[in-house]
Scaffold this active site. Structure first.
Site, PDB file in Angstrom:
ATOM      1  N   LYS A 191      99.169  34.337  22.515  1.00  0.00           N
ATOM      2  CA  LYS A 191      98.016  34.918  21.834  1.00  0.00           C
ATOM      3  C   LYS A 191      97.262  35.756  22.869  1.00  0.00           C
ATOM      4  O   LYS A 191      96.067  35.543  23.140  1.00  0.00           O
ATOM      5  CB  LYS A 191      97.154  33.780  21.264  1.00  0.00           C
ATOM      6  CG  LYS A 191      96.226  34.198  20.150  1.00  0.00           C
ATOM      7  CD  LYS A 191      96.928  34.537  18.858  1.00  0.00           C
ATOM      8  CE  LYS A 191      95.906  35.060  17.864  1.00  0.00           C
ATOM      9  NZ  LYS A 191      96.509  35.574  16.633  1.00  0.00           N
ATOM     10  N   ASP A 248     103.901  22.152  22.376  1.00  0.00           N
ATOM     11  CA  ASP A 248     103.741  20.826  21.778  1.00  0.00           C
ATOM     12  C   ASP A 248     103.737  20.947  20.256  1.00  0.00           C
ATOM     13  O   ASP A 248     104.449  20.235  19.544  1.00  0.00           O
ATOM     14  CB  ASP A 248     102.428  20.202  22.280  1.00  0.00           C
ATOM     15  CG  ASP A 248     102.292  18.736  21.898  1.00  0.00           C
ATOM     16  OD1 ASP A 248     103.292  18.147  21.429  1.00  0.00           O
ATOM     17  OD2 ASP A 248     101.193  18.182  22.066  1.00  0.00           O
TER      18      ASP A 248
HETATM   19 MG    MG Z   1     103.944  16.243  20.848  1.00  0.00          MG
END
Ligand code: MG
Ligand code: NAI
Length: 358
Positions: A191, A248
């Site tokens: 971003k 993640d």
């Molecule tokens: Mg995770």
């Protein structure tokens, strides 16, 4: 025994999926000697630390570990054991392959993605200032002095550092991985239009470093757009190279694309050490009931075997997992079956033994 490997059962469903993975790995002829070590909420009780020093020492000796998920106690002031482990051993790269598995009900077929996540920097570096503390107040004053930034008095603050050195090594790693694993493209998610000096630096450094690598094609995409494209057309992507936080989040998204968290393995890799673990957490909602799917942990074990140079054993475990899933008789409730964690481990082990050796 050919290899010594540290094994950390972890918390929640960790011990169950770890036992199942050991059954599968012990059925190969890789000859692993398991060195047990503790980490997580359980270790806090028995050793007085989420990540006991002797566990780190064990991994420093064996250089390779397989780890079940560990629970991060919330609001106790403890740093996450996972973050600590990755930082202490400088396991800067997380590798999480998500591929369509036979017999698993999914929306998209033919998905074959690998998330490569930077593991040590970004908002997960742990540089945090609690709302209302003297330190948070001092930082607010400093930000005002430095550049006139006004941060509300009742704000908590987390800092996002991304460095050239930290980015270079993960980009190098991603292209190296792509080359060895015959991957076609590496797509960076970012971003940079909003976070010019952290994501912007990641992007700039990635583009520079990518120019030194041939083989895989380099691409860039805004992380929000990338999320939309992944939901619609995941087959269009190959290796995804992501800073820590996005990595993640998209790891779980990619797990969802191929049938859920119970299926996706992972590795945390540095120059010196490697720790293999599934993407999922300790799943306290189903712990201790034999409901957990051990496939993610077993496939993490296959990645461990490959890391140890046991290619044939690694392939045997993956083929055995595919065979058990394709047959569809033994599967855990997340895949619509009623088998237990241990039964899946036993079925995969039996399949490994049935496969021809040599
Ligand atoms: Mg995770
Ligand atoms: P989670 O991944 O543990 O669970 C999310 C959902 O997926 C739950 O409904 C769970 O039942 C299901 N699930 C997860 N693994 C499964 C499996 N193998 N088979 C079937 N269903 C499965 O995530 P959550 O609930 O956010 O976190 C629980 C704890 O785990 C937290 O303390 C968190 O900090 C920790 N955690 C640890 C990780 C690690 O050690 N690497 C990674 C992620 C979370």
């Amino acid at each position: 025994m050919a290899h010594r490997v540290t094994v950390i059962p972890g918390d929640g469903i960790g011990p169950e999926v770890t036992a199942a993975a050991r059954l599968a790995l012990d059925a190969t002829d890789a000859g692993i000697e398991w060195i047990e070590a503790a980490a997580g909420a359980g270790a806090l009780d028995t050793h007085g630390a989420l990540l006991p020093e002797e566990t780190l020492d064990s991994i420093r000796q064996t250089r390779a570990a397989i780890k079940g998920p560990i629970t991060t106690p919330v609001g106790t002031g403890f740093r996450s054991g996972n973050v600590a482990l990755r930082q202490e051993l400088d396991l800067f790269a997380a590798v999480r392959p998500a591929r369509t598995l036979p017999g698993v009900p999914v929306r998209h077929r033919g998905v074959d993605l690998v998330v490569i996540r930077e593991n040590t920097e970004d908002l997960y570096r742990g540089i945090e200032f609690e709302r209302g503390t003297r330190e948070a107040g001092a930082l607010r004053a400093k930000l005002r002095d430095l550049a006139g930034f006004e941060v509300r008095e009742d704000a908590g603050i987390t800092v996002k550092p991304i460095s050239v050195a930290g980015t270079r090594r993960i980009v190098y790693f991603a292209f190296d991985y792509a080359q060895w694993n015959h991957r076609r493209t590496v797509t960076v998610g970012h971003k940079a239009n909003i976070m010019r000096y952290s994501d912007g630096l990641f992007l700039e450094t990635a583009a520079e470093e990518a120019a030194n690598h041939y083989g895989a094609e380099y691409r860039e995409m805004h992380i929000d757009h990338l999320s939309m494209r992944l939901a619609r057309e995941p087959q269009a992507f190959d290796v995804l190279l992501l800073p820590n936080l996005y990595g993640d989040i998209l790891s779980d998204l990619c797990a969802g694309l191929v049938g859920g968290l119970g299926l996706v393995p992972g590795a945390n890799i540095g120059w010196e050490y490697a720790v293999f673990e599934p993407v999922h957490g300790s799943a306290p909602d189903i712990a201790g009931k034999g409901l957990a799917n051990p496939t993610a942990m077993i496939l993490s074990g296959a990645m461990l075997l490959r890391h140890l140079g046991e290619q044939r054993a690694a392939r045997a475990v993956e083929e055995a997992v595919d065979a058990v899933l394709a047959a569809g008789r033994v599967r855990t409730p997340d895949l619509g079956g009623d088998s237990t964690t241990a039964q899946v481990g036993e079925a995969v082990a039996a399949e490994v033994r049935r496969l021809p050796r040599g």
